[in-house]
Design a protein around this motif. Structure first.
Motif, PDB file in Angstrom:
ATOM      1  N   ALA A   1      11.204   3.307   5.395  1.00 17.29           N
ATOM      2  CA  ALA A   1      10.399   4.035   4.405  1.00 17.29           C
ATOM      3  C   ALA A   1      11.168   4.298   3.116  1.00 17.29           C
ATOM      4  N   SER A   2      12.470   4.438   3.196  1.00 16.28           N
ATOM      5  CA  SER A   2      13.255   4.699   1.987  1.00 16.28           C
ATOM      6  C   SER A   2      13.659   3.421   1.255  1.00 16.28           C
ATOM      7  N   ALA A   3      13.410   2.269   1.852  1.00 19.83           N
ATOM      8  CA  ALA A   3      13.742   0.986   1.207  1.00 19.83           C
ATOM      9  C   ALA A   3      12.744   0.724   0.079  1.00 19.83           C
ATOM     10  N   PRO A   4      13.197   0.112  -1.001  1.00 16.88           N
ATOM     11  CA  PRO A   4      12.293  -0.155  -2.121  1.00 16.88           C
ATOM     12  C   PRO A   4      11.279  -1.263  -1.856  1.00 16.88           C
TER      13      PRO A   4
ATOM     14  N   GLY B   1       2.588  12.489  11.111  1.00 17.32           N
ATOM     15  CA  GLY B   1       1.463  12.656  10.195  1.00 17.32           C
ATOM     16  C   GLY B   1       0.219  13.097  10.944  1.00 17.32           C
ATOM     17  N   GLN B   2      -0.938  12.635  10.495  1.00 13.44           N
ATOM     18  CA  GLN B   2      -2.224  13.040  11.051  1.00 13.44           C
ATOM     19  C   GLN B   2      -2.779  11.984  12.003  1.00 13.44           C
ATOM     20  N   MET B   3      -3.543  12.445  13.018  1.00 15.82           N
ATOM     21  CA  MET B   3      -4.228  11.492  13.883  1.00 15.82           C
ATOM     22  C   MET B   3      -5.272  10.781  13.026  1.00 15.82           C
ATOM     23  N   GLN B   4      -5.270   9.459  13.111  1.00 14.18           N
ATOM     24  CA  GLN B   4      -6.157   8.660  12.275  1.00 14.18           C
ATOM     25  C   GLN B   4      -7.270   8.002  13.074  1.00 14.18           C
ATOM     26  N   ASP B   5      -6.955   7.547  14.289  1.00 12.98           N
ATOM     27  CA  ASP B   5      -7.909   6.719  14.996  1.00 12.98           C
ATOM     28  C   ASP B   5      -7.699   6.818  16.502  1.00 12.98           C
ATOM     29  N   VAL B   6      -8.798   6.765  17.247  1.00 12.59           N
ATOM     30  CA  VAL B   6      -8.773   6.603  18.699  1.00 12.59           C
ATOM     31  C   VAL B   6      -9.613   5.368  18.974  1.00 12.59           C
ATOM     32  N   ASN B   7      -9.006   4.370  19.646  1.00 11.27           N
ATOM     33  CA  ASN B   7      -9.718   3.129  19.923  1.00 11.27           C
ATOM     34  C   ASN B   7      -9.642   2.835  21.409  1.00 11.27           C
ATOM     35  N   ALA B   8     -10.752   3.057  22.096  1.00  8.15           N
ATOM     36  CA  ALA B   8     -10.789   2.845  23.544  1.00  8.15           C
ATOM     37  C   ALA B   8     -10.872   1.374  23.927  1.00  8.15           C
ATOM     38  N   HIS B   9     -11.043   0.493  22.949  1.00  7.05           N
ATOM     39  CA  HIS B   9     -11.270  -0.928  23.243  1.00  7.05           C
ATOM     40  C   HIS B   9     -10.000  -1.782  23.232  1.00  7.05           C
ATOM     41  N   ILE B  10      -8.867  -1.195  22.960  1.00  8.62           N
ATOM     42  CA  ILE B  10      -7.616  -1.964  22.972  1.00  8.62           C
ATOM     43  C   ILE B  10      -7.024  -1.875  24.382  1.00  8.62           C
TER      44      ILE B  10
ATOM     45  N   GLU C   1       1.357   8.324   2.228  1.00 11.85           N
ATOM     46  CA  GLU C   1       0.233   7.975   1.360  1.00 11.85           C
ATOM     47  C   GLU C   1       0.543   6.640   0.709  1.00 11.85           C
ATOM     48  N   PRO C   2      -0.501   5.906   0.297  1.00 12.76           N
ATOM     49  CA  PRO C   2      -0.227   4.661  -0.415  1.00 12.76           C
ATOM     50  C   PRO C   2       0.697   4.938  -1.597  1.00 12.76           C
ATOM     51  N   PRO C   3       1.637   4.091  -1.865  1.00 10.10           N
ATOM     52  CA  PRO C   3       1.710   2.707  -1.437  1.00 10.10           C
ATOM     53  C   PRO C   3       2.381   2.484  -0.077  1.00 10.10           C
ATOM     54  N   LEU C   4       2.910   3.541   0.566  1.00  8.17           N
ATOM     55  CA  LEU C   4       3.623   3.343   1.834  1.00  8.17           C
ATOM     56  C   LEU C   4       3.000   4.217   2.916  1.00  8.17           C
ATOM     57  N   ARG C   5       2.511   3.570   3.977  1.00 10.76           N
ATOM     58  CA  ARG C   5       1.964   4.288   5.129  1.00 10.76           C
ATOM     59  C   ARG C   5       2.639   3.784   6.392  1.00 10.76           C
ATOM     60  N   THR C   6       2.899   4.703   7.309  1.00  4.83           N
ATOM     61  CA  THR C   6       3.478   4.354   8.600  1.00  4.83           C
ATOM     62  C   THR C   6       2.480   4.742   9.679  1.00  4.83           C
ATOM     63  N   LEU C   7       2.152   3.791  10.541  1.00  2.80           N
ATOM     64  CA  LEU C   7       1.192   4.010  11.622  1.00  2.80           C
ATOM     65  C   LEU C   7       1.918   3.983  12.953  1.00  2.80           C
ATOM     66  N   PHE C   8       1.786   5.065  13.718  1.00  6.33           N
ATOM     67  CA  PHE C   8       2.369   5.168  15.053  1.00  6.33           C
ATOM     68  C   PHE C   8       1.235   4.993  16.040  1.00  6.33           C
ATOM     69  N   GLN C   9       1.287   3.949  16.863  1.00  5.82           N
ATOM     70  CA  GLN C   9       0.219   3.683  17.825  1.00  5.82           C
ATOM     71  C   GLN C   9       0.723   4.017  19.232  1.00  5.82           C
ATOM     72  N   PHE C  10      -0.027   4.892  19.911  1.00  2.14           N
ATOM     73  CA  PHE C  10       0.321   5.352  21.252  1.00  2.14           C
ATOM     74  C   PHE C  10      -0.700   4.846  22.261  1.00  2.14           C
TER      75      PHE C  10
ATOM     76  N   ASP D   1       1.871  -1.277   0.042  1.00  5.36           N
ATOM     77  CA  ASP D   1       1.004  -1.902  -0.953  1.00  5.36           C
ATOM     78  C   ASP D   1       1.835  -2.381  -2.123  1.00  5.36           C
ATOM     79  N   VAL D   2       1.547  -3.579  -2.570  1.00  6.24           N
ATOM     80  CA  VAL D   2       2.231  -4.161  -3.728  1.00  6.24           C
ATOM     81  C   VAL D   2       1.177  -4.640  -4.711  1.00  6.24           C
ATOM     82  N   THR D   3       1.582  -4.888  -5.926  1.00  3.50           N
ATOM     83  CA  THR D   3       0.664  -5.394  -6.935  1.00  3.50           C
ATOM     84  C   THR D   3       0.710  -6.910  -6.927  1.00  3.50           C
ATOM     85  N   PRO D   4      -0.429  -7.563  -6.673  1.00  2.00           N
ATOM     86  CA  PRO D   4      -0.435  -9.031  -6.720  1.00  2.00           C
ATOM     87  C   PRO D   4      -0.020  -9.518  -8.104  1.00  2.00           C
ATOM     88  N   THR D   5       0.763 -10.581  -8.125  1.00  2.00           N
ATOM     89  CA  THR D   5       1.238 -11.106  -9.411  1.00  2.00           C
ATOM     90  C   THR D   5       0.434 -12.312  -9.876  1.00  2.00           C
ATOM     91  N   VAL D   6      -0.327 -12.916  -8.988  1.00  2.00           N
ATOM     92  CA  VAL D   6      -1.188 -14.049  -9.358  1.00  2.00           C
ATOM     93  C   VAL D   6      -2.490 -13.941  -8.577  1.00  2.00           C
TER      94      VAL D   6
END
Length: 186
Positions: free
Chosen positions: A48-51, A129-138, A150-159, A174-179
Protein backbone atom coordinates in the motif's frame (compact mmCIF):
# COMPACT_ATOMS: atom_id res chain seq x y z
CA UNK A 1 14.43 -51.66 23.10
CA UNK A 2 16.27 -52.47 26.25
CA UNK A 3 14.64 -51.72 29.60
CA UNK A 4 17.41 -49.33 30.74
CA UNK A 5 16.92 -47.22 27.59
CA UNK A 6 13.27 -46.72 28.46
CA UNK A 7 14.15 -45.14 31.81
CA UNK A 8 16.53 -42.52 30.43
CA UNK A 9 15.15 -38.99 30.32
CA UNK A 10 14.51 -37.73 26.84
CA UNK A 11 14.71 -34.06 25.96
CA UNK A 12 12.29 -32.90 23.31
CA UNK A 13 12.65 -29.50 21.77
CA UNK A 14 9.88 -27.66 20.02
CA UNK A 15 10.68 -24.69 17.86
CA UNK A 16 9.11 -22.43 15.29
CA UNK A 17 11.14 -22.09 12.13
CA UNK A 18 11.59 -18.55 10.92
CA UNK A 19 12.65 -17.94 7.33
CA UNK A 20 14.16 -14.74 6.01
CA UNK A 21 12.92 -12.67 3.11
CA UNK A 22 15.18 -11.04 0.56
CA UNK A 23 15.09 -7.87 2.68
CA UNK A 24 16.21 -9.72 5.81
CA UNK A 25 12.89 -9.24 7.61
CA UNK A 26 11.91 -12.50 9.35
CA UNK A 27 8.75 -14.22 8.14
CA UNK A 28 6.61 -16.09 10.61
CA UNK A 29 6.27 -19.83 10.33
CA UNK A 30 2.77 -21.12 9.56
CA UNK A 31 2.31 -22.46 13.09
CA UNK A 32 1.70 -19.09 14.80
CA UNK A 33 -1.51 -17.34 13.65
CA UNK A 34 -0.73 -14.05 15.45
CA UNK A 35 2.68 -13.77 13.78
CA UNK A 36 1.21 -14.79 10.43
CA UNK A 37 -1.48 -12.08 10.70
CA UNK A 38 1.25 -9.54 11.49
CA UNK A 39 3.13 -10.77 8.41
CA UNK A 40 0.00 -10.31 6.26
CA UNK A 41 -0.42 -6.79 7.66
CA UNK A 42 3.29 -6.02 7.05
CA UNK A 43 3.11 -7.18 3.42
CA UNK A 44 -0.14 -5.28 2.78
CA UNK A 45 1.31 -2.12 4.34
CA UNK A 46 4.45 -2.40 2.20
CA UNK A 47 2.36 -2.84 -0.96
CA UNK A 48 0.00 0.00 0.00
CA UNK A 49 2.88 2.40 0.61
CA UNK A 50 4.53 1.61 -2.75
CA UNK A 51 4.01 4.24 -5.45
CA UNK A 52 2.99 1.59 -8.00
CA UNK A 53 2.30 -2.10 -8.47
CA UNK A 54 5.15 -2.76 -10.86
CA UNK A 55 6.80 -6.14 -11.28
CA UNK A 56 10.08 -4.87 -9.88
CA UNK A 57 8.45 -3.32 -6.82
CA UNK A 58 6.34 -6.40 -5.97
CA UNK A 59 9.34 -8.70 -6.46
CA UNK A 60 11.28 -6.52 -4.01
CA UNK A 61 8.52 -6.55 -1.39
CA UNK A 62 7.88 -10.31 -1.59
CA UNK A 63 11.41 -11.51 -2.36
CA UNK A 64 10.08 -13.61 -5.25
CA UNK A 65 10.63 -13.60 -8.99
CA UNK A 66 7.43 -13.08 -11.01
CA UNK A 67 7.08 -14.81 -14.37
CA UNK A 68 4.66 -14.14 -17.24
CA UNK A 69 1.63 -16.44 -17.36
CA UNK A 70 -1.07 -16.87 -20.02
CA UNK A 71 -3.91 -14.38 -19.66
CA UNK A 72 -6.33 -16.98 -21.08
CA UNK A 73 -6.36 -20.79 -21.09
CA UNK A 74 -3.91 -22.33 -23.57
CA UNK A 75 -2.75 -18.86 -24.62
CA UNK A 76 0.81 -17.55 -24.75
CA UNK A 77 2.36 -15.91 -21.66
CA UNK A 78 1.42 -12.25 -21.29
CA UNK A 79 4.06 -9.72 -20.18
CA UNK A 80 1.46 -7.93 -18.03
CA UNK A 81 0.08 -11.04 -16.27
CA UNK A 82 2.67 -12.30 -13.80
CA UNK A 83 2.71 -14.93 -11.06
CA UNK A 84 5.00 -16.63 -8.57
CA UNK A 85 4.85 -19.37 -5.97
CA UNK A 86 6.12 -18.15 -2.61
CA UNK A 87 8.42 -20.42 -0.60
CA UNK A 88 7.20 -19.44 2.86
CA UNK A 89 5.05 -17.07 4.86
CA UNK A 90 1.26 -16.75 4.91
CA UNK A 91 0.85 -16.62 1.14
CA UNK A 92 1.45 -19.50 -1.27
CA UNK A 93 0.99 -17.66 -4.55
CA UNK A 94 1.00 -14.14 -5.91
CA UNK A 95 -0.53 -12.88 -9.14
CA UNK A 96 0.06 -9.42 -10.57
CA UNK A 97 -1.80 -7.91 -13.47
CA UNK A 98 0.02 -4.74 -14.42
CA UNK A 99 -2.18 -2.19 -16.13
CA UNK A 100 -1.52 -1.94 -19.84
CA UNK A 101 -1.37 1.63 -21.23
CA UNK A 102 -5.12 1.62 -22.04
CA UNK A 103 -6.24 0.00 -18.75
CA UNK A 104 -7.24 1.84 -15.61
CA UNK A 105 -6.27 -0.63 -12.89
CA UNK A 106 -3.38 -2.81 -11.72
CA UNK A 107 -4.33 -5.75 -9.50
CA UNK A 108 -2.24 -7.80 -7.08
CA UNK A 109 -3.72 -11.02 -5.60
CA UNK A 110 -2.11 -12.92 -2.73
CA UNK A 111 -3.51 -16.40 -2.05
CA UNK A 112 -3.25 -17.80 1.48
CA UNK A 113 -1.15 -20.94 1.84
CA UNK A 114 -3.07 -24.19 2.38
CA UNK A 115 -3.08 -25.23 6.02
CA UNK A 116 -2.57 -21.66 7.24
CA UNK A 117 -5.55 -20.55 9.34
CA UNK A 118 -5.74 -16.78 9.76
CA UNK A 119 -8.95 -16.04 11.71
CA UNK A 120 -10.89 -12.85 11.03
CA UNK A 121 -10.91 -11.90 14.71
CA UNK A 122 -7.09 -11.70 14.79
CA UNK A 123 -7.04 -8.85 12.25
CA UNK A 124 -7.42 -5.27 13.44
CA UNK A 125 -10.50 -3.42 12.20
CA UNK A 126 -8.15 -0.63 11.09
CA UNK A 127 -6.48 -2.95 8.56
CA UNK A 128 -9.67 -4.64 7.34
CA UNK A 129 -11.83 -1.59 6.72
CA UNK A 130 -15.56 -2.13 6.17
CA UNK A 131 -17.44 -5.29 5.23
CA UNK A 132 -18.19 -4.91 1.54
CA UNK A 133 -19.71 -8.13 0.29
CA UNK A 134 -21.06 -11.54 1.29
CA UNK A 135 -21.14 -14.04 -1.58
CA UNK A 136 -22.63 -17.44 -0.83
CA UNK A 137 -21.94 -18.67 -4.38
CA UNK A 138 -18.15 -18.93 -4.18
CA UNK A 139 -17.20 -22.56 -3.40
CA UNK A 140 -16.77 -24.29 -1.10
CA UNK A 141 -18.54 -22.21 1.59
CA UNK A 142 -19.00 -18.67 0.30
CA UNK A 143 -16.95 -15.59 1.12
CA UNK A 144 -17.06 -12.42 3.16
CA UNK A 145 -15.04 -9.50 1.78
CA UNK A 146 -13.75 -6.46 3.66
CA UNK A 147 -12.50 -3.37 1.84
CA UNK A 148 -9.90 -0.92 3.17
CA UNK A 149 -8.82 2.32 1.55
CA UNK A 150 -10.27 4.64 -1.04
CA UNK A 151 -9.47 4.94 -4.72
CA UNK A 152 -6.92 5.04 -6.17
CA UNK A 153 -5.80 2.25 -3.77
CA UNK A 154 -8.15 -0.34 -2.27
CA UNK A 155 -7.28 -3.53 -0.42
CA UNK A 156 -9.80 -6.37 -0.34
CA UNK A 157 -9.56 -9.08 2.33
CA UNK A 158 -11.59 -12.16 1.37
CA UNK A 159 -12.50 -14.62 4.13
CA UNK A 160 -14.16 -18.05 4.01
CA UNK A 161 -17.77 -17.38 5.07
CA UNK A 162 -18.26 -20.21 7.57
CA UNK A 163 -14.78 -20.61 9.01
CA UNK A 164 -14.04 -16.86 8.94
CA UNK A 165 -10.42 -17.48 7.93
CA UNK A 166 -8.51 -15.45 5.35
CA UNK A 167 -8.69 -16.80 1.81
CA UNK A 168 -6.91 -14.07 -0.20
CA UNK A 169 -5.92 -10.44 -0.31
CA UNK A 170 -6.32 -8.30 -3.45
CA UNK A 171 -4.87 -4.83 -3.94
CA UNK A 172 -6.42 -2.65 -6.65
CA UNK A 173 -4.53 0.44 -7.82
CA UNK A 174 -6.33 2.76 -10.22
CA UNK A 175 -4.09 4.36 -12.82
CA UNK A 176 -4.72 6.84 -15.60
CA UNK A 177 -4.74 5.21 -19.03
CA UNK A 178 -2.14 6.79 -21.29
CA UNK A 179 -3.59 5.62 -24.62
CA UNK A 180 -6.93 4.43 -25.94
CA UNK A 181 -7.57 0.72 -26.08
CA UNK A 182 -6.54 -0.72 -29.45
CA UNK A 183 -9.54 -1.76 -31.48
CA UNK A 184 -9.89 -5.12 -33.21
CA UNK A 185 -10.40 -3.33 -36.55
CA UNK A 186 -6.84 -2.02 -36.82
Amino acid sequence: MRAENLRRPVAVLFFVAVASTATGVPRAAPTDPDRMVKEVERIVAAVASAPDLSRKRIEGILGASLSPVPSRPNGPPDAHDLAATLADGPFARVELREAEPWQKRSILVLEVRGGVELPLQRFSAEHLGQMQDVNAHIPPEGTVTYSAGEPPLRTLFQFHAKRRTLRSVAVHLDVTPTVRRPSADH
